[in-house]
Design a protein around this motif. Sequence first.
Motif, PDB file in Angstrom:
ATOM      1  N   THR A 214       0.948  -1.129  -0.103  1.00  0.00           N
ATOM      2  CA  THR A 214      -0.174   0.058   0.062  1.00  0.00           C
ATOM      3  C   THR A 214       0.690   1.271  -0.021  1.00  0.00           C
ATOM      4  OG1 THR A 214      -1.517  -0.945   1.220  1.00  0.00           O
ATOM      5  CG2 THR A 214      -1.815   1.259   1.279  1.00  0.00           C
ATOM      6  N   THR A 215       0.799   2.078  -1.030  1.00  0.00           N
ATOM      7  CA  THR A 215       1.404   3.487  -0.907  1.00  0.00           C
ATOM      8  C   THR A 215       0.317   4.590  -0.942  1.00  0.00           C
ATOM      9  OG1 THR A 215       1.325   3.328  -3.276  1.00  0.00           O
ATOM     10  CG2 THR A 215       3.272   2.487  -2.581  1.00  0.00           C
ATOM     11  N   ARG A 216       0.830   5.486  -0.199  1.00  0.00           N
ATOM     12  CA  ARG A 216       0.017   6.691   0.333  1.00  0.00           C
ATOM     13  C   ARG A 216       0.997   7.817  -0.045  1.00  0.00           C
ATOM     14  NH1 ARG A 216      -1.638  10.650   3.741  1.00  0.00           N
ATOM     15  NH2 ARG A 216      -3.820  11.106   3.883  1.00  0.00           N
ATOM     16  N   THR A 217       0.555   8.535  -1.351  1.00  0.00           N
ATOM     17  CA  THR A 217       1.435   9.573  -1.856  1.00  0.00           C
ATOM     18  C   THR A 217       0.822  10.868  -1.974  1.00  0.00           C
ATOM     19  OG1 THR A 217       2.384   7.758  -3.234  1.00  0.00           O
ATOM     20  CG2 THR A 217       2.979   9.991  -3.874  1.00  0.00           C
ATOM     21  N   SER A 218       1.425  11.954  -1.733  1.00  0.00           N
ATOM     22  CA  SER A 218       0.817  13.287  -1.903  1.00  0.00           C
ATOM     23  C   SER A 218       1.837  14.077  -2.664  1.00  0.00           C
ATOM     24  CB  SER A 218       0.422  14.033  -0.662  1.00  0.00           C
ATOM     25  OG  SER A 218       1.458  14.157   0.171  1.00  0.00           O
ATOM     26  N   ASP A 219       1.549  15.207  -3.414  1.00  0.00           N
ATOM     27  CA  ASP A 219       2.391  15.986  -4.183  1.00  0.00           C
ATOM     28  C   ASP A 219       2.101  17.426  -3.382  1.00  0.00           C
ATOM     29  OD1 ASP A 219      -0.143  17.371  -5.159  1.00  0.00           O
ATOM     30  OD2 ASP A 219       0.371  16.708  -7.081  1.00  0.00           O
ATOM     31  N   ALA A 220       2.784  18.381  -4.246  1.00  0.00           N
ATOM     32  CA  ALA A 220       2.940  19.657  -3.431  1.00  0.00           C
ATOM     33  C   ALA A 220       1.431  20.404  -3.095  1.00  0.00           C
ATOM     34  CB  ALA A 220       3.813  20.735  -4.180  1.00  0.00           C
ATOM     35  N   ARG A 221       0.508  20.052  -4.098  1.00  0.00           N
ATOM     36  CA  ARG A 221      -0.631  20.635  -3.964  1.00  0.00           C
ATOM     37  C   ARG A 221      -1.489  20.065  -2.864  1.00  0.00           C
ATOM     38  NH1 ARG A 221      -2.446  19.883 -10.297  1.00  0.00           N
ATOM     39  NH2 ARG A 221      -1.720  17.847  -9.592  1.00  0.00           N
ATOM     40  N   GLY A 222      -0.981  18.870  -2.343  1.00  0.00           N
ATOM     41  CA  GLY A 222      -1.915  18.271  -1.488  1.00  0.00           C
ATOM     42  C   GLY A 222      -2.592  17.302  -1.805  1.00  0.00           C
ATOM     43  N   VAL A 223      -2.535  16.981  -3.181  1.00  0.00           N
ATOM     44  CA  VAL A 223      -3.338  15.910  -3.857  1.00  0.00           C
ATOM     45  C   VAL A 223      -2.746  14.568  -3.059  1.00  0.00           C
ATOM     46  CG1 VAL A 223      -3.870  14.717  -5.979  1.00  0.00           C
ATOM     47  CG2 VAL A 223      -3.717  17.189  -5.533  1.00  0.00           C
ATOM     48  N   VAL A 224      -3.846  13.703  -2.702  1.00  0.00           N
ATOM     49  CA  VAL A 224      -3.419  12.335  -2.141  1.00  0.00           C
ATOM     50  C   VAL A 224      -3.789  11.272  -2.808  1.00  0.00           C
ATOM     51  CG1 VAL A 224      -3.404  10.894   0.379  1.00  0.00           C
ATOM     52  CG2 VAL A 224      -3.327  13.323   0.147  1.00  0.00           C
ATOM     53  N   ARG A 225      -3.143  10.256  -3.067  1.00  0.00           N
ATOM     54  CA  ARG A 225      -3.450   8.981  -3.770  1.00  0.00           C
ATOM     55  C   ARG A 225      -3.109   7.845  -2.937  1.00  0.00           C
ATOM     56  NH1 ARG A 225      -3.770   7.428  -9.894  1.00  0.00           N
ATOM     57  NH2 ARG A 225      -4.661   5.623  -9.483  1.00  0.00           N
ATOM     58  N   THR A 226      -3.969   6.782  -2.804  1.00  0.00           N
ATOM     59  CA  THR A 226      -3.624   5.522  -2.258  1.00  0.00           C
ATOM     60  C   THR A 226      -3.709   4.381  -3.213  1.00  0.00           C
ATOM     61  OG1 THR A 226      -4.284   6.378  -0.196  1.00  0.00           O
ATOM     62  CG2 THR A 226      -4.312   4.046  -0.056  1.00  0.00           C
ATOM     63  N   VAL A 227      -2.504   3.672  -3.235  1.00  0.00           N
ATOM     64  CA  VAL A 227      -2.809   2.717  -4.134  1.00  0.00           C
ATOM     65  C   VAL A 227      -2.216   1.224  -3.450  1.00  0.00           C
ATOM     66  CG1 VAL A 227      -1.841   1.680  -6.212  1.00  0.00           C
ATOM     67  CG2 VAL A 227      -2.138   4.011  -6.399  1.00  0.00           C
ATOM     68  N   THR A 228      -3.071   0.424  -3.577  1.00  0.00           N
ATOM     69  CA  THR A 228      -2.832  -1.075  -3.135  1.00  0.00           C
ATOM     70  C   THR A 228      -2.789  -2.082  -4.220  1.00  0.00           C
ATOM     71  OG1 THR A 228      -4.190  -0.509  -1.331  1.00  0.00           O
ATOM     72  CG2 THR A 228      -3.771  -2.923  -1.586  1.00  0.00           C
ATOM     73  N   ALA A 229      -1.458  -2.872  -4.195  1.00  0.00           N
ATOM     74  CA  ALA A 229      -1.374  -3.923  -5.181  1.00  0.00           C
ATOM     75  C   ALA A 229      -0.799  -5.156  -4.263  1.00  0.00           C
ATOM     76  CB  ALA A 229      -0.194  -3.369  -6.200  1.00  0.00           C
ATOM     77  N   ARG A 230      -1.140  -6.411  -4.921  1.00  0.00           N
ATOM     78  CA  ARG A 230      -0.551  -7.508  -4.307  1.00  0.00           C
ATOM     79  C   ARG A 230       0.519  -7.951  -5.043  1.00  0.00           C
ATOM     80  NH1 ARG A 230      -5.717 -11.417  -2.570  1.00  0.00           N
ATOM     81  NH2 ARG A 230      -3.845 -11.943  -0.939  1.00  0.00           N
ATOM     82  N   ARG A 231       1.502  -8.255  -4.390  1.00  0.00           N
ATOM     83  CA  ARG A 231       2.788  -8.737  -5.094  1.00  0.00           C
ATOM     84  C   ARG A 231       3.062 -10.157  -4.542  1.00  0.00           C
ATOM     85  NH1 ARG A 231       1.163  -5.753  -8.457  1.00  0.00           N
ATOM     86  NH2 ARG A 231       2.052  -3.868  -9.335  1.00  0.00           N
ATOM     87  N   THR A 232       3.903 -10.948  -5.272  1.00  0.00           N
ATOM     88  CA  THR A 232       4.463 -12.246  -4.552  1.00  0.00           C
ATOM     89  C   THR A 232       6.132 -11.771  -4.360  1.00  0.00           C
ATOM     90  OG1 THR A 232       3.109 -13.622  -5.769  1.00  0.00           O
ATOM     91  CG2 THR A 232       5.117 -14.559  -5.033  1.00  0.00           C
ATOM     92  N   LEU A 233       6.221 -11.974  -3.008  1.00  0.00           N
ATOM     93  CA  LEU A 233       7.634 -11.790  -2.487  1.00  0.00           C
ATOM     94  C   LEU A 233       8.367 -12.940  -2.562  1.00  0.00           C
ATOM     95  CD1 LEU A 233       9.743  -9.709  -1.061  1.00  0.00           C
ATOM     96  CD2 LEU A 233       8.565 -10.347   0.901  1.00  0.00           C
ATOM     97  N   ARG A 234       9.284 -12.969  -3.659  1.00  0.00           N
ATOM     98  CA  ARG A 234      10.109 -14.054  -3.493  1.00  0.00           C
ATOM     99  C   ARG A 234      11.587 -13.968  -3.007  1.00  0.00           C
ATOM    100  NH1 ARG A 234       7.316 -17.110  -6.513  1.00  0.00           N
ATOM    101  NH2 ARG A 234       5.937 -16.487  -8.413  1.00  0.00           N
ATOM    102  N   LEU A 235      12.003 -14.675  -2.007  1.00  0.00           N
ATOM    103  CA  LEU A 235      13.102 -14.640  -1.118  1.00  0.00           C
ATOM    104  C   LEU A 235      14.106 -15.425  -1.866  1.00  0.00           C
ATOM    105  CD1 LEU A 235      11.125 -15.554   2.207  1.00  0.00           C
ATOM    106  CD2 LEU A 235      11.616 -13.360   0.978  1.00  0.00           C
TER     107      LEU A 235
END
Length: 115
Positions: free
Chosen positions: A91-112
């Motif tokens: 899950t990434t929660r990102t904002s820019d200088a204008r204060g626009v916020v976006r949350t993106v969720t992705a499922r990934r396979t973590l290979r060790l």
Amino acid sequence: ATPAVLGGVASVALGGGGRSVSVRISCSAAAVNACRGTVTLATRAGARRVALGRAPFRGLLPGRARSVAVPLSRAGRALLAGRSALLVTVTTRTSDARGVVRTVTARRTLRLSRR
């Protein structure tokens, strides 16, 4: 023009200093100035959610990408022990200088990789 974050999980080495997961993120070219935010990793262990780690990032220029090292929690390291792969939610929660916020969720396979 909201900041867009694309998450991809790279491999992690548990030996030696391998106590973190590398997550590649990017900032939309339409973002104003630099993007900043938080990357969170979690998974499921049976019916419960386990937080694997969280890390902040900032200064990511528009149109650029970089890897963020997310330190693994003690519970996360214990859960990863003895496994070769694990399905994680990034899950990434990102904002820019204008204060626009976006949350993106992705499922990934973590290979060790073992070293």
